[in-house]
Design a protein around this motif. Structure first.
Motif, PDB file in Angstrom:
ATOM      1  N   ASP A  68      69.593  42.139  38.017  1.00 32.51           N
ATOM      2  CA  ASP A  68      70.002  41.349  38.863  1.00 32.51           C
ATOM      3  C   ASP A  68      69.729  41.266  39.860  1.00 32.51           C
ATOM      4  OD1 ASP A  68      71.585  40.072  36.269  1.00 32.51           O
ATOM      5  OD2 ASP A  68      73.628  40.944  37.139  1.00 32.51           O
ATOM      6  N   ASN A  71      66.801  38.145  41.455  1.00 29.15           N
ATOM      7  CA  ASN A  71      67.207  37.693  42.712  1.00 29.15           C
ATOM      8  C   ASN A  71      67.035  37.550  44.182  1.00 29.15           C
ATOM      9  OD1 ASN A  71      69.715  37.074  41.478  1.00 29.15           O
ATOM     10  ND2 ASN A  71      71.858  38.466  42.307  1.00 29.15           N
ATOM     11  N   GLU A 107      63.898  35.517  42.846  1.00 27.35           N
ATOM     12  CA  GLU A 107      64.339  33.927  43.661  1.00 27.35           C
ATOM     13  C   GLU A 107      63.956  33.907  44.858  1.00 27.35           C
ATOM     14  OE1 GLU A 107      67.066  31.385  42.538  1.00 27.35           O
ATOM     15  OE2 GLU A 107      67.085  32.628  42.090  1.00 27.35           O
ATOM     16  N   LYS A 108      64.243  34.744  45.904  1.00 25.39           N
ATOM     17  CA  LYS A 108      64.571  34.170  47.234  1.00 25.39           C
ATOM     18  C   LYS A 108      62.511  34.926  47.674  1.00 25.39           C
ATOM     19  CE  LYS A 108      68.775  35.932  48.056  1.00 25.39           C
ATOM     20  NZ  LYS A 108      70.040  37.339  48.643  1.00 25.39           N
TER      21      LYS A 108
END
Length: 236
Positions: free
Chosen positions: A25, A29, A32-33
């Motif tokens: 996770d 994340n 994605e950033k």
């Protein structure tokens, strides 16, 4: 994927105390950033950790939890990314916080030996194989045996092609770009199965035990070769 001349596989060891689900996770994340985008990159997959021992008789459990696979139009494109400010100032520092040690890497020209379309309802798993050649073998002989004779043996099982989605081998004759830890592995194989059950069935069948496994000892050193089971997540 077409137009690929180089593949860089980055091997990851999660920080102590970080559960596989939490590691996945947190990594996704970050992706994605700060998406991994670079000139010349053709594809990018995060291979998330899955529990399970190495099913290969001549390979022990790898000292890694997950991997990133990247495909490039040219080797120089990958090298340029590794020395870029984007890598040094953002990508590497952010991701190091999730790792127990700096990432290792293996690079080379990938050979896509076999592939078929993935079924809509498939739940693919990817076995990453990290072979070490027998000391008495020249690298060229090792690479030829692995990508030709052994690969054809592996594909020759009575139900193998129903279980497999793809087989890609990447011999690694030279060290990866700087800033990555080096390994003693002589390449990386990526064997994608349609499901965890398909992987288990393939490595428990008589054909693997009687035909494929004995051939592993003809070109790899079981004391140092390794493998890990992952679930591929395509990011680019």
């Amino acid at each position: 994927m077409t137009g690929i001349a180089y593949k860089l596989t980055i091997l990851l060891k999660a920080r102590d105390g970080l559960a596989p689900e939490d590691f996945t996770d947190a990594w996704l994340n970050l992706e994605e950033k700060h998406p991994l985008r670079a000139a010349g990159m053709v594809g990018h997959t995060f291979d998330r950790p899955l529990a399970g021992a190495s099913p290969i008789k001549a390979a022990q459990a790898a000292p890694f939890d997950a991997a990133i696979e990247t495909w490039w139009e040219r080797k120089n494109d990958a090298a340029d990314w590794v020395v870029s400010r984007q890598f040094a100032d953002r990508w590497l520092p952010d991701h190091l916080e999730l790792l127990a040690e700096p990432p290792a890497a293996i690079g080379g020209a990938p050979e896509l030996i076999w592939e078929r379309e993935l079924a809509v309802d498939a739940a693919p798993v990817r076995l990453l194989v990290l072979p070490v050649a027998l000391r008495r073998m020249r690298f060229a002989d090792f690479a030829d045996h692995w990508t030709s004779q052994h690969a054809q043996l592996a594909l020759g099982g009575p139900e193998t092609k129903d279980r497999l989605v793809s087989l890609e081998n990447t011999p690694a004759p030279i060290a990866p770009p700087a800033r990555f830890a080096r390994t003693r592995y002589d390449g990386v194989g990526a064997i994608t199965f349609e499901s965890p059950e398909a992987l288990t069935a393939e490595f428990s069948c008589d054909y693997y035990k009687q035909v494929v496994a004995p051939d592993e000892l003809r070109f790899t050193d079981p004391a140092f070769s390794a493998a890990l089971i992952t679930e591929p997540v395509t990011l680019h």
